[in-house]
Design a protein around this motif. Structure first.
Motif, short mmCIF file in Angstrom:
data_model
loop_
_atom_site.label_atom_id
_atom_site.label_comp_id
_atom_site.label_asym_id
_atom_site.label_seq_id
_atom_site.Cartn_x
_atom_site.Cartn_y
_atom_site.Cartn_z
N ALA A 92 16.33 7.86 -25.53
CA ALA A 92 16.19 8.12 -23.15
C ALA A 92 14.78 7.05 -23.55
O ALA A 92 14.53 5.85 -22.22
N MET A 93 13.32 7.74 -24.14
CA MET A 93 12.61 6.82 -24.09
C MET A 93 12.57 5.33 -24.64
O MET A 93 11.56 4.46 -24.16
N GLU A 94 13.30 5.15 -25.50
CA GLU A 94 12.86 4.00 -26.30
C GLU A 94 13.85 2.63 -24.75
O GLU A 94 13.02 1.59 -24.72
N ALA A 95 14.85 3.55 -24.76
CA ALA A 95 15.81 2.28 -23.23
C ALA A 95 15.04 2.26 -21.92
O ALA A 95 14.88 1.23 -21.91
N SER A 96 13.89 3.01 -21.78
CA SER A 96 13.15 2.76 -21.04
C SER A 96 12.58 1.62 -21.08
O SER A 96 11.67 1.06 -20.50
N ARG A 97 11.12 1.76 -22.25
CA ARG A 97 10.65 1.49 -23.13
C ARG A 97 11.18 -0.15 -23.00
O ARG A 97 10.35 -0.86 -22.40
N VAL A 138 15.72 -10.52 -27.45
CA VAL A 138 14.89 -9.42 -28.19
C VAL A 138 13.46 -9.54 -28.99
O VAL A 138 13.09 -8.13 -28.09
N SER A 139 13.43 -10.39 -29.26
CA SER A 139 12.15 -10.44 -30.04
C SER A 139 10.92 -10.25 -28.64
O SER A 139 10.05 -9.87 -28.94
N ARG A 140 11.30 -11.27 -28.49
CA ARG A 140 9.77 -11.32 -27.08
C ARG A 140 9.96 -9.50 -26.33
O ARG A 140 8.38 -8.89 -25.95
N MET A 141 11.16 -8.55 -26.52
CA MET A 141 11.11 -7.74 -25.50
C MET A 141 10.87 -6.95 -26.13
O MET A 141 9.87 -5.66 -25.84
N ARG A 142 10.49 -6.46 -28.28
CA ARG A 142 10.59 -5.29 -28.81
C ARG A 142 9.17 -6.16 -28.75
O ARG A 142 8.19 -5.01 -28.97
N ARG A 143 8.73 -6.67 -29.01
CA ARG A 143 6.99 -7.18 -28.69
C ARG A 143 6.36 -6.75 -27.74
O ARG A 143 4.92 -6.45 -27.90
N ALA A 144 6.98 -6.04 -26.37
CA ALA A 144 6.65 -6.60 -24.96
C ALA A 144 6.52 -4.68 -25.22
O ALA A 144 5.45 -4.55 -24.27
N MET A 145 7.25 -3.69 -25.79
CA MET A 145 7.11 -2.86 -25.48
C MET A 145 6.01 -2.02 -25.91
O MET A 145 5.91 -0.55 -26.18
N SER A 146 5.25 -2.60 -27.12
CA SER A 146 4.41 -1.71 -27.26
C SER A 146 2.88 -2.05 -26.29
O SER A 146 1.94 -1.40 -26.50
N ASP A 147 3.44 -2.29 -25.65
CA ASP A 147 1.79 -2.91 -24.40
C ASP A 147 1.70 -1.06 -23.65
O ASP A 147 2.35 -0.75 -23.20
#
Length: 206
Positions: A92-97, A138-147
């Motif tokens: 749930a947390m990962e999907a929200s991020r 997806v690559s751009r999304m994954r990078r942004a998830m660490s913000d």
């Protein structure tokens, strides 16, 4: 823990303080945060805010109702607030991020529908697949998830929900009035009242 109990909020001496701060900062409490995804005109007479969890079965059940309102009602602005529950764990947390991270790409609604409609095990690979199918890089999304701003937003959503008395998902605010859970009858009654109030204000010239 991403949630506190209702009793915790009742005991908290600062209850209401965060909500006032949030309203002052974003100009409209739960409705005015520019970090949230929204659909519909900003000056709509009716605003619905949904606090949701991508692994909550009741949130999933509410998706057709939400989608129908977005399609059919042009007098409504719909605001989405991610509220991953600790009981649903990391998926749930990962999907929200992921959904928040994908928002700048302009495919939030498509990705939101894909995540909310998926019934199986929501692994990281599956999140990436759903994102890709929704047109997300997806690559751009994954990078942004660490913000850190994303973690901060989710934490603030949790605090705001508790301040408003929302202790589970989904929770809907219809022009500031809370409807807990997916109760179509209660939601429709509140929506009808909000529509009546809007017509009354319009007739009075407000």
């Amino acid at each position: 823990q991403w949630r506190r109990s209702a009793a915790d909020y009742r005991r908290c001496p600062a209850r209401g303080h965060y909500l006032r701060q949030h309203a002052a900062r974003y100009g409209g409490g739960a409705e005015g945060d520019p970090r949230d995804f929204s659909v519909g005109p900003r000056n709509a007479p009716i605003t619905i805010v949904e606090f949701f969890d991508y692994r909550c079965p009741y949130c999933m059940a509410s998706l057709p109702w939400v989608s129908d309102l977005i399609r059919s009602r042009h007098d409504i602005r719909f605001v989405f607030k991610e509220l991953p529950l600790s009981i649903h764990g990391e998926p749930a947390m990962e999907a929200s991020r992921a959904s928040i991270a994908a928002m700048p790409q302009g495919r939030y609604w498509q990705f939101h529908q894909a995540l909310m409609s998926f019934q199986g095990e929501l692994t990281s690979a599956r999140i990436d697949q759903l994102a890709r199918q929704a047109g997300v890089d997806v690559s751009r999304m994954r990078r942004a998830m660490s913000d850190p701003a994303i973690a901060r937003l989710l934490d603030e959503n949790n605090t705001l929900a508790g301040d408003l008395g929302a202790t589970g998902t989904p929770a809907f605010l219809i022009n500031g009035q809370l409807v807990s859970g997916f109760n179509p009858e209660a939601l429709e009654q509140r929506l009808q009242q909000a529509s009546l109030d809007a017509r009354t204000r319009r007739a009075a010239g407000h």
